[in-house]
Design an enzyme around this catalytic site. Sequence first.
Site, short mmCIF file in Angstrom:
data_model
loop_
_atom_site.label_atom_id
_atom_site.label_comp_id
_atom_site.label_asym_id
_atom_site.label_seq_id
_atom_site.Cartn_x
_atom_site.Cartn_y
_atom_site.Cartn_z
N CYS A 22 127.96 -27.89 61.67
CA CYS A 22 128.09 -28.68 62.90
C CYS A 22 129.54 -29.09 63.11
O CYS A 22 130.08 -29.01 64.22
CB CYS A 22 127.21 -29.93 62.81
SG CYS A 22 125.44 -29.62 62.60
N ASP A 73 143.58 -51.04 45.49
CA ASP A 73 143.15 -49.73 44.99
C ASP A 73 142.46 -48.90 46.08
O ASP A 73 142.20 -47.71 45.86
CB ASP A 73 142.18 -49.89 43.81
CG ASP A 73 142.80 -50.65 42.66
OD1 ASP A 73 143.97 -50.39 42.34
OD2 ASP A 73 142.12 -51.52 42.08
N CYS A 94 125.13 -30.96 59.26
CA CYS A 94 125.61 -30.07 58.20
C CYS A 94 127.06 -29.72 58.51
O CYS A 94 127.58 -30.01 59.58
CB CYS A 94 124.76 -28.80 58.09
SG CYS A 94 124.91 -27.68 59.49
N ASP A 146 142.97 -48.22 37.12
CA ASP A 146 143.71 -49.42 37.47
C ASP A 146 143.68 -50.35 36.26
O ASP A 146 142.82 -50.23 35.39
CB ASP A 146 143.06 -50.08 38.69
CG ASP A 146 143.65 -51.44 38.98
OD1 ASP A 146 144.88 -51.53 39.09
OD2 ASP A 146 142.88 -52.41 39.07
N ASP A 160 139.24 -51.85 41.14
CA ASP A 160 138.37 -52.95 41.58
C ASP A 160 138.98 -53.79 42.69
O ASP A 160 138.33 -54.67 43.21
CB ASP A 160 138.03 -53.86 40.40
CG ASP A 160 139.19 -54.80 40.05
OD1 ASP A 160 140.36 -54.34 40.12
OD2 ASP A 160 138.94 -55.97 39.72
#
Length: 767
Positions: free
Chosen positions: A24, A655, A21, A455, A651
């Site tokens: 931590c 990017d 979590c 993009d 893609d």
Amino acid sequence: MSTATAETPSRVDLPVVGMHCAACAVRIEGALGQAPGVSKAAVNFATGRATVEYDPAATAPAALRDVVRGAGYDAVLPPAGHHAGGVSEAEEQAREAEYNRTRLKFIVAAVLTLPVAVLGMGGHLVPSLVPLLDFPGRAWVELALATPVLFWAGWEFFSGAWAAARHRAADMNTLVAIGTLSAYVYSVVATLAPEWLAVGASAHAGHGDAVPVGVYYEVAAVIVTLILLGRLLEARARSRTGGAIRALIGLSPKTARVERDGGEIDLPLAEVRVGDVVRVRPGEKVPVDGTVLDGTSAVDESMLTGEPLPVTKAPGDPVIGATVNTTGSFRLTATKVGADTVLQQIVRLVQEAQGSKATIQKLADTVSGYFVPAVLCLAVLTFVVWFNLMPPESRLTFALLTFVSVLIIACPCALGLATPTAVMVGTGRGAQAGILIKGGEPLEAAGRLTTVVLDKTGTVTEGKPTVTEVVAAGVSEADLIRLAAAAERQSEHPLARAVIAAAQSRGLSLPPTTTFEAIPGHGLAATVEGRTVLVGNARLLMSRDVAFDAAVAERTATAGRTTLLVAADGTFAGLLAVADPVKPTSKAAVERLHAMGLEVILLTGDNRGTAEAVARAVGIDRVLADVLPEGKATEVNKLRNAGRVVAMVGDGINDAPALAAADIGIAMGTGTDVAIEAAGITLVKGDLSGVASSIELSRATMRTIRQNLFFAFAYNVFGIPVAAGVLYPFTGWLLSPILASAAMALSSVSVVTNALRLGRLDLQRGS
């Protein structure tokens, strides 16, 4: 905090194992920040890494690992010579080992919990089973089954709670440990010495006859098993954290052909030095960054710029490592090697963007920091009040029962299920619609978006060159395409493939070519059916004194397309316009995003003319063009710094830094593995309409999570006072532990049922 004495402190990235979590991460960060020689420490729960700047004269990575271990966790030391941003084999093994341990614990816990749940709850759900399940020694069987669930499978909850307590904090581990241990200890007392509790049970039942004392082993066992399931899913996700980095590093070739001692030898990439002369042959990847020494070729740089067309390289031009040489052979002089190359800089950008992203703190984790101490105080207060108010003969058992009832009803079943059940159902519904979401954080971020950055290549457009216009002059369109395709058939240039594909799509047969000459930077010349055919740019035709319609060529160029001029026997025959066409669904997808109140921006490495033409075609108002990978991440950060919540949709490899820098990265499933790994959401179909669908799914899921958290907290707000006996002085009614556990189960059922509604969500609108 200690301050490094070195002028330039060293930096190390330590993969941390065992975090469950955000609390931590805070504890580890605090421990590292106070360690001698450390100038700066940051722990990212999402990536599972601690980034530490330190004075190497005062400390070392091994000592920093010991600090992490002292906080109750573990860290993996990077191997010597390991590039910053890389993922070591040791880290992968540690993540996999963590997952395997959690899986084993969950399987064992589930196998042991099932009979405990049947024995403990079967009679309440199916009364006819009571005679079968209520046999002598039943409690002892439940004790034998539940004990290893708690103290072996669930030991991490107790060790985590103890670690939090040592740091004067409380988290979900604390809540789980207190709730399960209270139910377990009460049940053990009821099993070993039921007479201790029988008087109190009779007293609060309102009559003098003894009543059976219930055991609640199933409460403890079920809580441990359910939360282990959540941690199992978390461990699997974390074991794949370095996927994007591994994919990036895998782009580089393993060796380079280097000139040494008057000959050429293949050397491992790590042995290439600045100034070395490297030969790159057709079809090979460029091994390092450098400058072309001699030779000419076309290099595919789409991994960097997003531009689908290869770039001609001549002596003096720069080339980038991991780009692909498509046609000719050339030699380069190495200018950047190792961690200094552009590819390694992209690796670093991806990791830093991931590491700088603030972890989304779950509301349940935040509230538990206050909720747990409050419940403890209330439980103790309840015990003290009833111990002082009740008659001496029953005050201990009565006070103990109310104390246990408060703790049992405060167990985090509904609280723990509120978020993960909604996330699981929401991500499952997304998968059915071709939207792959990597857990709760991307799902939550998508619902808060204000800006979507797209993009161009492969996202808004198809990502491959296609002949989009044919203008014939003096010949038919079919003859123009046939002649051009026949001439291009021996070329390796991607534009040639587009022309040949155009001929094939029209069913044209290509005549043989008797001669062929590639003219670098201009085009080609070939003999087709005895005719001299030229295919190339305006410079080629002008160099051969071929007159052509410059106005038509200019028109196609300003529309963001590449123009191939064709001449036959010295006469202009026409032109072919080659472009990356817009996907058929892109315009409707952008309109849908606008209708949702989102700003849409086109961000591309392509030239402005092409970018603006694409933007006009799909209805995008703002364009950022000629932007390289590091610039893309910068532009995304500018938007975020301006207060916008940004999604980056892409893609390509280029990017990846922007996908990681955005609040949420969305990758097209038809793109590269690097983009998919770096993104939080992947659209399997490669269709922009999935962006709007994923945002709608996120908004619906977040509504459900908020509703679930309301149910969970409302249950506690109402149930805890009742369990504490607030109504007892007025009504004589007290919530017993068995009713507390039933109420807890009911709250969990309501949370799960509400989450299941997401499975019926309609995500097809606008697609």
